[in-house]
Design an enzyme around this catalytic site. Structure first.
Site, PDB file in Angstrom:
ATOM      1  N   CYS A   1       0.820  -1.215   0.000  1.00  0.00           N
ATOM      2  CA  CYS A   1       0.000   0.000   0.000  1.00  0.00           C
ATOM      3  C   CYS A   1       0.852   1.263   0.000  1.00  0.00           C
ATOM      4  CB  CYS A   1      -0.930  -0.002   1.206  1.00  0.00           C
ATOM      5  SG  CYS A   1      -0.074  -0.147   2.794  1.00  0.00           S
TER       6      CYS A   1
ATOM      7  N   HIS B   1      -2.105   1.280   7.133  1.00  0.00           N
ATOM      8  CA  HIS B   1      -2.412   1.246   5.698  1.00  0.00           C
ATOM      9  C   HIS B   1      -2.096   2.600   5.069  1.00  0.00           C
ATOM     10  CE1 HIS B   1      -4.231  -0.175   2.049  1.00  0.00           C
ATOM     11  NE2 HIS B   1      -5.232   0.692   2.081  1.00  0.00           N
TER      12      HIS B   1
ATOM     13  N   ASN C   1      -7.929   4.616  -2.431  1.00  0.00           N
ATOM     14  CA  ASN C   1      -7.430   3.362  -1.891  1.00  0.00           C
ATOM     15  C   ASN C   1      -6.778   2.549  -3.001  1.00  0.00           C
ATOM     16  OD1 ASN C   1      -6.903   1.368  -0.020  1.00  0.00           O
ATOM     17  ND2 ASN C   1      -9.038   0.982   0.515  1.00  0.00           N
TER      18      ASN C   1
END
Length: 362
Positions: free
Chosen positions: A152, A288, A309
């Site tokens: 990520c 994250h 995202n």
């Protein structure tokens, strides 16, 4: 210009529709064990999920528990909704392990250290627009999917670099997350986590980063391919940190460019988020990396961040989540204001040739 406007109208319309094209269910699907099993089979078909017979029964029980969580949450008076997405037969523990941080073995990798000079170029900004959306301005590429790899941090980094490059050059270039996963190993750890600040520094020191088409994403670590990474496409001049725990400062930065942030994305509501302004339960245990690409306010006055995202376009609002902005806690919702950073690019110049390191010349 007309084409760009038309494209944005189409995108806006699909965002309004929300989950229209996603997997849905109805009360009758919950009526019996048989109907629940049929629902699970439809879900597996929709998401092309293959399970062995023995595994299928175990996963069916997990699916039922997640289904009831989604169903019960959606009956509550919350400003956001959940859906049965591709994570629906994963336990929350399994989800967290793969997508929300258990692979970040060293917490300091997300906590980082303060920048020595503490510079913040937007400190003296006195006014910002009431809303900003860098997607509308053409500074954001299509939503990507990190897969079952804890990368990520690389996706968050690339969104910010793609954004500032478009702002400075008026050209949107999709850049390579795989280069960062394979090659940025001094502090970052590929599929086992990393820090966006370190990735910005890697790109600066190397002289740039290559394109996604030249070094495509594989969702796994590999050996750094020198023949690809030396074909530089976009450079930056460094990075700065937004003052921590200061959503006003973060707003100033996002008004001027996409910003990389770290959040807690491990909760069940985040796992199954579908649409609306997320106000759900979360902590400040950062696990994250994502990127803020805008902000706005709903008709009822709720302020929000537009967060990009890296779980593919079927998650959330076509790959995005709107997260509540200006909450009472200084860290921001899910810790979004704790560790923001952004790349610096001082001109429209980009590399014109291949990069050659001392190692290459030996």
């Amino acid at each position: 210009m007309a084409t760009k406007k038309l494209l944005w109208v189409v995108l806006s319309f699909s965002l309004v529709l929300g989950v229209a094209n996603s997997f849905d269910f109805h009360d009758k699907d919950l009526a019996s064990e048989e109907s629940l099993w049929d629902l699970y089979e439809r879900w597996r078909s929709h998401h092309t999920v293959s399970r062995s017979l023995g595994e299928k029964h175990k996963r069916f029980n997990v699916f039922k528990a997640n289904l009831m969580h989604v169903h019960n949450t959606n009956k509550m008076d919350k400003p956001y909704k959940l859906k049965l997405n591709k994570f629906a037969d994963m336990t929350n523990h399994e989800f967290r392990s793969t997508y929300a941080g258990s692979k970040v073995n060293h917490p300091r990798m997300f906590r980082g250290t303060p920048h020595e000079n503490g510079a913040f170029m937007y400190e003296k900004v006195v006014s910002v627009p009431p809303s900003v959306d860098w997607r509308k301005k053409g500074a954001v590429t299509d939503v990507k999917d990190q897969g079952q790899c804890g990368s990520c941090w690389a996706f968050s980094t690339v969104v910010a670099v793609e954004g500032i490059n478009q702002i400075k050059t008026n050209k949107l270039v999709a850049l390579s997350e795989q280069e960062l996963v394979d090659c940025d190993k001094e502090e970052n750890q590929g599929c086992n986590g990393g820090l966006m600040e370190s990735a910005f520094e890697f790109i600066k020191q190397k002289g740039g980063i290559t394109t996604e088409s030249n070094y495509p994403y594989k969702a796994q670590e590999g050996t750094c391919d020198a023949s690809k990474v030396n074909d530089l496409a976009v450079s930056i001049d460094g990075h700065e940190n937004v003052p921590a725990n200061d959503e006003d400062a973060l707003l100033k930065a996002v008004a001027n460019q996409p910003v990389s942030v770290a959040i807690d994305a491990g909760g069940s509501d985040f796992q199954f988020y579908s649409e609306g302004v997320f106000t759900g339960d979360c902590s400040t245990d950062l696990n994250h990396g994502v990127a803020i690409v805008g902000y706005g306010t709903t008709v009822d006055g709720t302020n929000y961040w537009i967060v990009r995202n890296s779980w593919g376009p079927e998650w959330g609002e076509h790959g995005y989540i709107r997260m509540q902005r200006n909450i009472s806690k200084k860290e921001g919702l899910c810790g979004i204001a704790m560790l923001p950073s952004y790349p610096i690019k001082n001109s429209s110049d980009n590399p014109t040739g291949s990069f050659s390191s001392p190692k290459d010349e030996l």
